[in-house]
Enzyme design. Structure first.
Site, PDB file in Angstrom:
ATOM      1  N   HIS A   1    -120.404 -82.719  33.596  1.00  0.00           N
ATOM      2  CA  HIS A   1    -120.252 -83.527  32.367  1.00  0.00           C
ATOM      3  C   HIS A   1    -119.534 -82.739  31.277  1.00  0.00           C
ATOM      4  CE1 HIS A   1    -123.334 -86.158  34.247  1.00  0.00           C
ATOM      5  NE2 HIS A   1    -123.883 -85.004  34.575  1.00  0.00           N
TER       6      HIS A   1
ATOM      7  N   SER B   1     -92.535 -75.049  20.074  1.00  0.00           N
ATOM      8  CA  SER B   1     -92.401 -76.234  19.233  1.00  0.00           C
ATOM      9  C   SER B   1     -91.163 -76.091  18.365  1.00  0.00           C
ATOM     10  CB  SER B   1     -93.640 -76.390  18.348  1.00  0.00           C
ATOM     11  OG  SER B   1     -93.343 -77.177  17.199  1.00  0.00           O
TER      12      SER B   1
ATOM     13  N   LYS C   1     -96.404 -72.077  18.101  1.00  0.00           N
ATOM     14  CA  LYS C   1     -96.903 -72.860  19.231  1.00  0.00           C
ATOM     15  C   LYS C   1     -96.479 -72.306  20.588  1.00  0.00           C
ATOM     16  CE  LYS C   1     -98.789 -76.262  19.523  1.00  0.00           C
ATOM     17  NZ  LYS C   1     -99.155 -77.607  19.173  1.00  0.00           N
TER      18      LYS C   1
ATOM     19  N   GLU D   1     -99.096 -80.497  31.359  1.00  0.00           N
ATOM     20  CA  GLU D   1     -99.059 -81.866  30.814  1.00  0.00           C
ATOM     21  C   GLU D   1     -98.129 -82.759  31.623  1.00  0.00           C
ATOM     22  OE1 GLU D   1     -98.827 -81.828  26.317  1.00  0.00           O
ATOM     23  OE2 GLU D   1     -98.776 -79.694  26.798  1.00  0.00           O
TER      24      GLU D   1
END
Ligand code: ARG
Length: 461
Positions: free
Chosen positions: A158, A279, A285, A292
Site C-alpha cells: 500500500h 529543464s 532540474k 516517464e
C-alpha cells in the site's frame, strides 16, 4: 495499369480518394525482404509442380535476387500507384524479368496468404530481437542486485512501510516478470511457427503447390491446417501485441518506482547524467524522463493491443480488408520497444543507489512489528495474542514518539511478560532480514541463491 494487381473487370481506375485510403506501402514496405523470400519459395514450388521449367525458375530467382539488391540499396522503392508491398514488388519484378516470366509468379497465391505469412516471419524475427533487449535489462537488474547485494530498504505494501527487504530482492522482483515475458515470446513463437502460404485467397490452391515445402523454405515448422484460418486469423498478431503490452506494463511499474525513488523525499537513487534530462527554465532540474516515457509508452502499447483486438472483434471469415489494420499497431509496438528498451536498460545500469538513506528508512514506520509477533510465536505464544502484543508496542511508541528498539526492558515486560529482553535480537534490520530464510524470502543467503538462478535463467535463453 502495369502496377495494379487487379483491373480486368473494371472499366476505369480507382478514384484518387480510394487509392489514398487503400495505400499501405508507407507501413508494409518493411516486409519487402520477407515478401521476396516468400516469392523465392513460391517459385520453387511452382517448379516442383511442373508449372515452370528449370530455366524459368532460374530466371525468376535471378530476377528476385536483383530486385532484393535494389530494395536493400534503396534503388527500388514503391511509387504512389503501388497499392501495397506486394504490388510494388511485382512491378519491380516484372521490370526486371519482363511481363511473360514476371506474370507467372503470382499463380496459386494471393496477397491474403502472403501477408498472413510475411507478418509472422517479420514478427518472429522481431520477437527474438526484443527478447534479447529484455534479457539485457534483466542482466542490468541482476548486476545492480549484485553490486548492492547487502543493501536493506523499506519494503512496502500500500506504499506504506511494511517490512525491511534487501534492495537486491526488490530489484529481482522486477526482473522475474521480464524473464517470464521472454518465456512468453518464446512460447508465442510455437504458434507463430506456421506458414499460411498455400491458403490462396481462402480456399487453398488448385495448382498442386506444396504448402509444407514453402513453409520449410521460409523457416516454419509447418503450414496451416486450414486455409480459411490461415488467411483470416490474426490471433497470433494479437498475442504478440499482448506480450509487448505486458513488457510495457512491467517496465512502467519499475519506471514509477524510479521516478519516486529519485524525488527529494525518497532520495534513494541518483540518475546518471547521461540518462536524465534538464529543464529549459529551472536550472537545478534533473528529470527522470526515460522512466516517464516508459510509463507513458506503456499506455501506447496497451492502445496498440486494444486497437488490434477491436479490429478483430466480430470480423466474419475469411479475409476482410479490415485485417490490413493489424500492421500499424503491431509495428508501432515493435518500434516503441526497440526505442525504449535500450534507453531504459542504460538508465537502470547506471542508477546510483543511496545505501545510507535506504537503510536509515528501512526500520522506520514500525516495520519490525511483525518480527516481534513472529518472535513471540517461536516462543509458543498464539499468533492472535502475539499480534495484539506487538500492536501494543507500536501504540506505546507512537504515544511517546519513539521507535520499537527504543522501548526499555521494563516497557516490554509491562506490555507482556512474554516479551523478555531477548526480543531485541529481531529488532534490527539485519535480524529481521536473516529471519526470512524460507525459499523466496529476503534473507541474504536466499537472495544470493536467487541471483544465481536469475543469471541462469538469462543464460538459458
Ligand atoms: N494489404 C493487405 C493486408 O495488409 C493484403 C492485401 C490483401 N488485399 C486484398 N484486397 N485482398 O492485409
Amino acid at each position: 495499369s502495369v502496377t495494379r494487381l487487379w483491373g480486368g473487370r473494371f472499366a476505369g481506375g480507382p478514384s484518387e480518394a480510394l487509392a489514398r485510403l487503400s495505400l499501405s506501402t508507407h507501413f508494409d514496405w518493411r516486409l519487402a525482404r520477407h515478401d521476396i523470400a516468400g516469392s523465392r519459395a513460391h517459385a520453387r514450388v511452382l517448379r516442383a509442380a511442373g508449372l515452370l521449367d528449370d530455366d524459368e525458375l532460374a530466371g525468376m530467382l535471378d530476377g528476385l535476387d536483383r530486385l532484393e539488391a535494389d530494395v536493400v540499396s534503396g534503388a527500388f522503392t514503391p511509387v504512389l500507384e503501388d497499392e501495397d508491398v506486394h504490388t510494388a514488388l511485382e512491378r519491380g519484378f516484372i521490370e526486371r524479368v519482363g511481363p511473360e516470366l514476371g506474370g507467372r509468379l503470382r499463380a496459386g497465391r494471393s496477397r491474403n496468404d502472403q501477408i498472413a505469412t510475411l507478418v509472422r516471419m517479420y514478427l518472429r524475427e522481431q520477437a527474438r530481437l526484443i527478447a534479447q533487449e529484455v534479457l539485457a535489462l534483466v542482466t542490468a537488474l541482476a548486476d545492480q542486485a549484485q553490486a548492492n547485494i547487502d543493501v536493506a530498504m523499506p519494503g512496502r505494501t500500500h506504499l506504506q512501510h511494511a517490512q525491511p527487504v534487501l534492495l537486491a530482492h526488490h530489484l529481482m522482483a522486477h526482473a522475474w516478470p521480464l524473464v517470464r515475458d521472454v518465456e512468453r515470446l518464446r512460447d508465442w513463437d510455437r504458434r507463430a511457427d506456421v506458414s499460411a502460404y498455400g491458403s490462396g485467397a481462402l480456399a487453398g490452391s488448385s495448382l498442386g503447390l506444396d504448402p509444407e515445402a514453402v513453409a520449410a523454405d521460409l523457416g516454419f515448422s509447418a503450414s496451416v491446417e486450414n486455409s480459411i484460418d490461415g488467411t483470416a486469423s490474426r490471433d497470433v498478431v494479437a498475442e504478440f501485441g499482448f506480450v509487448t503490452a505486458m513488457i510495457g506494463v512491467d517496465l512502467s511499474r519499475l519506471a514509477e518506482e524510479i521516478i519516486l525513488w529519485s524525488t527529494k523525499e525518497f532520495s534513494f537513487v541518483t540518475l546518471d547524467d547521461a540518462f536524465a534530462t534538464g529543464s529549459s527554465i529551472m536550472p537545478q532540474k534533473k528529470n527522470p524522463d526515460i522512466a516517464e516515457l516508459a510509463r507513458g509508452k506503456s499506455g501506447r502499447l496497451i492502445g496498440d493491443l486494444a486497437g488490434l483486438l477491436t479490429t478483430l472483434k466480430g470480423l466474419p471469415l475469411a479475409y476482410n480488408r479490415d485485417l490490413q489494420e493489424d500492421k500499424e499497431p503491431v509495428f508501432d509496438a515493435v518500434d516503441t520497444l526497440q526505442l525504449l528498451l535500450p534507453a531504459f536498460t542504460g538508465m537502470v545500469a547506471t542508477l546510483r543507489f543511496h545505501r545510507e538513506r535506504m537503510e536509515e528508512l528501512a526500520p522506520q514506520g514500525f516495520s519490525l512489528a511483525t518480527d516481534i509477533a513472529e518472535w513471540l510465536v517461536r516462543a509458543r505464544v498464539p499468533f492472535r495474542e502475539a499480534h495484539e502484543i506487538a500492536g501494543a508496542c507500536v501504540r506505546l511508541c507512537e504515544e511517546r514518539g519513539i521507535d520499537l528498539p527504543d522501548l526499555t526492558d521494563a516497557d516490554f515486560t509491562a506490555i507482556s511478560p512474554h516479551l523478555t529482553p531477548a526480543v531485541r535480537e529481531v529488532l534490527t534490520v539485519r535480524g529481521s532480514l536473516e529471519s526470512r530464510s524460507g525459499k523466496g524470502g529476503t534473507a541474504p543467503a536466499r537472495v544470493a541463491e536467487q541471483l544465481t538462478r536469475l543469471r541462469a535463467a538469462v543464460a538459458d535463453h
